[in-house]
Design an enzyme around this catalytic site. Sequence first.
Site, PDB file in Angstrom:
ATOM      1  N   GLY A  21       8.558   1.498   3.747  1.00 49.93           N
ATOM      2  CA  GLY A  21       7.115   2.377   3.945  1.00 49.93           C
ATOM      3  C   GLY A  21       5.931   1.797   2.890  1.00 49.93           C
ATOM      4  N   ASP A  50      -2.266  -1.387   7.611  1.00 52.32           N
ATOM      5  CA  ASP A  50      -1.324  -2.031   6.039  1.00 52.32           C
ATOM      6  C   ASP A  50      -1.802  -2.782   6.046  1.00 52.32           C
ATOM      7  OD1 ASP A  50       0.550   0.424   6.915  1.00 52.32           O
ATOM      8  OD2 ASP A  50       1.975  -1.193   8.447  1.00 52.32           O
ATOM      9  N   GLU A  91      -0.460   9.877   8.630  1.00 48.25           N
ATOM     10  CA  GLU A  91       0.877   9.438   9.034  1.00 48.25           C
ATOM     11  C   GLU A  91       0.265   8.830  10.449  1.00 48.25           C
ATOM     12  OE1 GLU A  91       1.558   7.204   7.454  1.00 48.25           O
ATOM     13  OE2 GLU A  91       2.054   8.221   5.684  1.00 48.25           O
ATOM     14  N   HIS A  92       1.157   7.548  11.855  1.00 42.80           N
ATOM     15  CA  HIS A  92       0.769   6.833  12.620  1.00 42.80           C
ATOM     16  C   HIS A  92      -0.131   8.078  13.123  1.00 42.80           C
ATOM     17  CE1 HIS A  92       5.072   6.490  13.393  1.00 42.80           C
ATOM     18  NE2 HIS A  92       4.845   7.065  11.179  1.00 42.80           N
ATOM     19  N   ARG A 100       0.736  -1.106  -0.177  1.00 45.78           N
ATOM     20  CA  ARG A 100       0.002  -0.511  -0.135  1.00 45.78           C
ATOM     21  C   ARG A 100       0.931   1.016   0.108  1.00 45.78           C
ATOM     22  NH1 ARG A 100       2.645   2.386   3.268  1.00 45.78           N
ATOM     23  NH2 ARG A 100       2.437   1.480   6.134  1.00 45.78           N
ATOM     24  N   SER A 145       5.133  -1.783   3.278  1.00 48.41           N
ATOM     25  CA  SER A 145       3.991  -2.316   4.260  1.00 48.41           C
ATOM     26  C   SER A 145       4.501  -3.678   2.644  1.00 48.41           C
ATOM     27  CB  SER A 145       2.426  -1.894   3.625  1.00 48.41           C
ATOM     28  OG  SER A 145       2.454  -1.549   5.290  1.00 48.41           O
ATOM     29  N   SER A 146       5.370  -3.758   3.070  1.00 48.70           N
ATOM     30  CA  SER A 146       5.222  -5.639   2.557  1.00 48.70           C
ATOM     31  C   SER A 146       5.447  -6.470   3.370  1.00 48.70           C
ATOM     32  CB  SER A 146       6.950  -5.703   1.208  1.00 48.70           C
ATOM     33  OG  SER A 146       8.243  -4.738   2.518  1.00 48.70           O
ATOM     34  N   LYS A 190      13.711  -3.232   9.919  1.00 47.12           N
ATOM     35  CA  LYS A 190      12.539  -3.427  10.976  1.00 47.12           C
ATOM     36  C   LYS A 190      14.123  -4.485  12.116  1.00 47.12           C
ATOM     37  CE  LYS A 190       8.612  -3.224   9.969  1.00 47.12           C
ATOM     38  NZ  LYS A 190       7.673  -3.436   9.327  1.00 47.12           N
ATOM     39  N   ASP A 205      -3.521   5.850  13.183  1.00 49.80           N
ATOM     40  CA  ASP A 205      -4.312   4.835  13.281  1.00 49.80           C
ATOM     41  C   ASP A 205      -4.279   4.392  14.322  1.00 49.80           C
ATOM     42  OD1 ASP A 205      -1.104   3.881  12.782  1.00 49.80           O
ATOM     43  OD2 ASP A 205      -2.024   2.164  11.274  1.00 49.80           O
TER      44      ASP A 205
HETATM   45  C1  GLA Z   1       3.883   1.898   9.551  1.00 47.64           C
HETATM   46  C2  GLA Z   1       2.011   0.715  10.634  1.00 47.64           C
HETATM   47  C3  GLA Z   1       1.184   1.336  10.753  1.00 47.64           C
HETATM   48  C4  GLA Z   1       1.210   3.085  10.666  1.00 47.64           C
HETATM   49  C5  GLA Z   1       2.141   3.578   9.824  1.00 47.64           C
HETATM   50  C6  GLA Z   1       2.543   5.101  10.227  1.00 47.64           C
HETATM   51  O1  GLA Z   1       2.956   1.095   8.529  1.00 47.64           O
HETATM   52  O2  GLA Z   1       2.559  -0.330  10.369  1.00 47.64           O
HETATM   53  O3  GLA Z   1       0.162   0.582  11.387  1.00 47.64           O
HETATM   54  O4  GLA Z   1       0.854   3.325  11.964  1.00 47.64           O
HETATM   55  O5  GLA Z   1       3.620   2.915  10.289  1.00 47.64           O
HETATM   56  O6  GLA Z   1       1.147   5.491   8.985  1.00 47.64           O
END
Ligand code: GLA
Length: 504
Positions: A175, A227, A76-77, A70, A177-178, A271, A79
């Site tokens: 960033g 994600d 951002e941050h 995605r 979300s793989s 990570k 959720d």
């Molecule tokens: C990562 C987390 C998400 C979200 C973003 C920042 O991707 O997995 O849940 O918090 O950072 O928006």
Amino acid sequence: MSIPVDQWLQMLEDAGSEPTGESRISRYLQSSYDFLAEGKRVLGRYSNLTKYHLDRFKADELSTARAPGRVNLIGEHTDYNGLPVFPMAVNRDMAALFSPRNDRKVVIANTEPGFAERCFDIEESIPPYPTGDWGNYCKAAVQGLLDHYRQKRRGAERFRGFEATIDGDIPIAAGMSSSSALVVLCALIFLSSNRLDLHTTAEGLLELADLLAGAERYVGTQGGGMDQAISLMGASGHAVKIDFFPLRIRTAPLPENCSIVVADSTVKAAKTAEALDKYNRRPVECRLAAAVLKRTFSEHYGREVPISLLGDLKEEKLAITESEIWKIADAALHEDPFTLEEIAGILGQSAEKTAALYCKRRNGSIFPEPAEGFKLQQRYRHVIDEGRRVEQSVRALEEEDISGFGELMNRSHQSCRDLYEISCPELDRLVDISREAGALGSRLTGAGFGGCNVSLVESKQVEAFIHQVNKAYYRDYLGLEDREFGALIFSCQAAGGASVFAGA
Ligand code: GLA
């Protein structure tokens, strides 16, 4: 319910010769990808995956599944603070061929040589690999589903494992979300291998998204639920506003005359334990800010005011008018960073208890107090304003106010950089260059500390835009050779959510 291998090979061949054909694999692929635009690339990938899988596993029958990555357009941050996000699923994914096994083993291979094969047993409590191991994302999915079904009185001994080969084309640690796509993919494979149907209804998908958001904490991050939700519930041609607690989604069409271009800063948001701590500090600070606000509001009103997340600061939730909420909240958090001692004093408890309540890492250890203190006001400001920007962005898209949306993206980047402090010099430079190259809006996307930026670009400008960013960022700023940056910047299509094809 799987496909005999010879049929699968035949279907792939048919799809190759007749990309818009009516064969089942053609139809599956067409509903999963923009098959007309990138059919050749997709088929190439699947052929390669098939060859790898059949070389490695002696399968007579197989099934296939995919889960997209995605790009977050804005929010951002927010959720994990209970405020909305606004991502889209992209036409880059984790795809797999798989077959159920008759025992409780999970064997996962990867077409990418850097990801060595992993094998583990399905048991009540699956021990993780060392931090950073790719196999942990698969374990996270399986463990999450086992925990879920245990509550429904189905123990681990009643599940079977699977063998799968995975092929991903989502840039790694960028960033996009793989890793959550991998979790979603493994969850679908596990469900399908065990003939479970949680993923087959709209309600089930919401439940699964929630469950997998919790499950991913197995790897040690404290993300929110964006994600997993977008990978499961993406909508072709649409961005998706996602609200949390409870999880809800609403789609908004993307403007037809604009493109979403993603560029990799090449700074790896890895990570590792150290990177995880940079990420984990933000939720800690948000929880501390919410605790301080709860205390302040409760004292002010002489009753317990229900604030556990920053997103709880809402008129309907607190039965306090908006203007009062902001007056009290703004006054409660000073600009200078807070020491743990000071926060503990406000909460009327010891520093140890405060740390134990709000500063725990996923593994139970205590996140140490940063030397510069906890930046409660800055984090609070970002989160609240970013939540508002998401609402405004949805409205802007619905009203086709493209430049308004672009401006909100720009403001979001500024806030991520200055208040939430999740940018880095390379991302800031990339964002500046993107705007100079004609983006209507540009910002970092995802967890931050590296990874990609996302730009809103008029479709007719995309080629010139990419050309200029290539030159100014990759060549002049990073000093890369031309041949090195081809895959680092690309325009994305909004894709549908994860799916399984097991024959029918
Ligand atoms: C990562 C987390 C998400 C979200 C973003 C920042 O991707 O997995 O849940 O918090 O950072 O928006």
